[in-house]
Design an enzyme around this catalytic site. Structure first.
Site, PDB file in Angstrom:
ATOM      1  N   HIS A 114       0.858  -1.195   0.000  1.00 28.48           N
ATOM      2  CA  HIS A 114       0.000   0.000   0.000  1.00 28.48           C
ATOM      3  C   HIS A 114       0.892   1.243   0.000  1.00 28.48           C
ATOM      4  O   HIS A 114       1.866   1.303   0.758  1.00 28.48           O
ATOM      5  CB  HIS A 114      -0.902  -0.013   1.243  1.00 28.48           C
ATOM      6  CG  HIS A 114      -1.793   1.182   1.312  1.00 28.48           C
ATOM      7  ND1 HIS A 114      -2.931   1.300   0.538  1.00 28.48           N
ATOM      8  CD2 HIS A 114      -1.686   2.348   2.007  1.00 28.48           C
ATOM      9  CE1 HIS A 114      -3.498   2.463   0.772  1.00 28.48           C
ATOM     10  NE2 HIS A 114      -2.758   3.119   1.662  1.00 28.48           N
ATOM     11  N   GLU A 179       8.789   1.205  -2.987  1.00 25.76           N
ATOM     12  CA  GLU A 179       7.967  -0.014  -3.064  1.00 25.76           C
ATOM     13  C   GLU A 179       8.742  -1.131  -3.756  1.00 25.76           C
ATOM     14  O   GLU A 179       8.712  -2.292  -3.336  1.00 25.76           O
ATOM     15  CB  GLU A 179       6.685   0.253  -3.861  1.00 25.76           C
ATOM     16  CG  GLU A 179       5.716   1.177  -3.170  1.00 25.76           C
ATOM     17  CD  GLU A 179       4.428   1.360  -3.973  1.00 25.76           C
ATOM     18  OE1 GLU A 179       3.933   0.375  -4.542  1.00 25.76           O
ATOM     19  OE2 GLU A 179       3.926   2.493  -4.022  1.00 25.76           O
TER      20      GLU A 179
HETATM   21  C1  GRF Z   1       1.301   0.824  -6.214  1.00 25.88           C
HETATM   22  O1  GRF Z   1       1.516   2.142  -5.796  1.00 25.88           O
HETATM   23  C2  GRF Z   1       0.818  -0.020  -5.057  1.00 25.88           C
HETATM   24  O2  GRF Z   1       1.329   0.387  -3.829  1.00 25.88           O
HETATM   25  C3  GRF Z   1      -0.670   0.220  -5.075  1.00 25.88           C
HETATM   26  O3  GRF Z   1      -0.995   0.299  -6.447  1.00 25.88           O
HETATM   27  C4  GRF Z   1       0.147   0.715  -7.186  1.00 25.88           C
HETATM   28  C5  GRF Z   1       0.384  -0.324  -8.231  1.00 25.88           C
HETATM   29  O4  GRF Z   1       1.403   0.042  -9.120  1.00 25.88           O
HETATM   30  N1  GRF Z   1      -1.355  -0.818  -4.353  1.00 25.88           N
HETATM   31  P1  GRF Z   1       1.996  -1.045 -10.108  1.00 25.88           P
HETATM   32  O5  GRF Z   1       0.832  -1.598 -10.913  1.00 25.88           O
HETATM   33  O6  GRF Z   1       2.651  -2.102  -9.289  1.00 25.88           O
HETATM   34  O7  GRF Z   1       2.970  -0.311 -10.992  1.00 25.88           O
END
Ligand code: GRF
Length: 224
Positions: A114, A179
């Site tokens: 998240h 992330e």
């Molecule tokens: C990311 O920011 C994740 O944290 C959220 O949705 C976004 C997905 O991005 N849950 P991606 O599809 O992985 O590029």
């Protein structure tokens, strides 16, 4: 727990799939303790599909619009996951609310990333809301999923600074880079059997605790 086989992981994605990519990249190393055994996508033209194919990983498209309700859609997900012998499900930008029944069925084996430091800013538009709130540190969280949206035991978080000049895009890019580092690390911890759920918390075996605080901005820089 020492495993010999790699943990069989499914990634559920709906869109761009950049977090999927970071997990695929980590698992491309045969020494990594997990493998992506299945990618499930609910949007037929999502870029995530091509990423899975490029990595030669099985991908199934299960279009939620083909189902009369959430229970039926989740039942199809559940069936596909079991058919592939999946042991852990990683949500990575999966834009469907899962039913409480699905969450319960995969409890302790279902994680999500998240884009905020939970419990701050659950839900959508986290970067805009972080800017509006004036926080100086923002970031991302990997947590176990429970029936309630964006809650459940937190496994790990990464913090990034918020700068005065930031807009939603610059902040989102900084969080996204975090992330991509955080999710593979967490997957490794889980696959190594080092994460234990203890009520509302998780405990991670064999980590060296940091005793330093994170400051933003670097208040001492002027004195160096
Ligand atoms: C990311 O920011 C994740 O944290 C959220 O949705 C976004 C997905 O991005 N849950 P991606 O599809 O992985 O590029």
């Amino acid at each position: 727990m020492t495993r010999t086989a790699r943990l069989r992981v499914a990634v559920l994605a709906s869109g761009r799939g950049s977090n999927l990519q970071s997990l695929l990249d980590a698992c491309a190393d045969v020494e990594f303790p997990a493998e992506i055994a299945l990618v499930l996508v609910n949007v037929p033209d999502a870029p995530a599909i091509e990423r899975a194919r490029a990595a030669s990983v099985p991908v199934e498209v299960i279009d939620h619009r083909a189902f009369a309700g959430r229970e039926l859609f989740d039942a199809a997900l559940d069936k596909a996951l079991h058919a592939s012998g999946i042991e852990l499900v990683c949500l990575a930008g999966f834009m469907r609310m899962l039913t409480p029944g699905f969450a319960r069925g995969w409890e302790g084996r279902l994680v999500n990333i998240h884009p905020s430091l939970l419990p701050a800013f659950p839900g959508l538009d986290t970067h805009r809301r972080a800017l509006e709130a004036g926080v100086k540190l923002h970031g991302c969280t990997v947590h176990y999923v429970i029936a309630e949206l964006d809650s459940g035991p937190i496994i790990a978080q990464a913090a990034v600074p918020v700068f005065d000049a930031d807009d939603e895009d610059s902040l989102a890019a900084r969080v996204l880079a975090a992330e991509h580092r955080l999710y593979p690390r967490v997957l490794r911890l889980i696959a190594d059997g080092r994460v234990r759920i203890a009520g509302w918390r998780t405990l991670i075996d064999d980590v060296r605790p940091l005793d330093a605080a994170l400051f933003n901005p670097d208040v001492d820089a002027a004195n160096r």
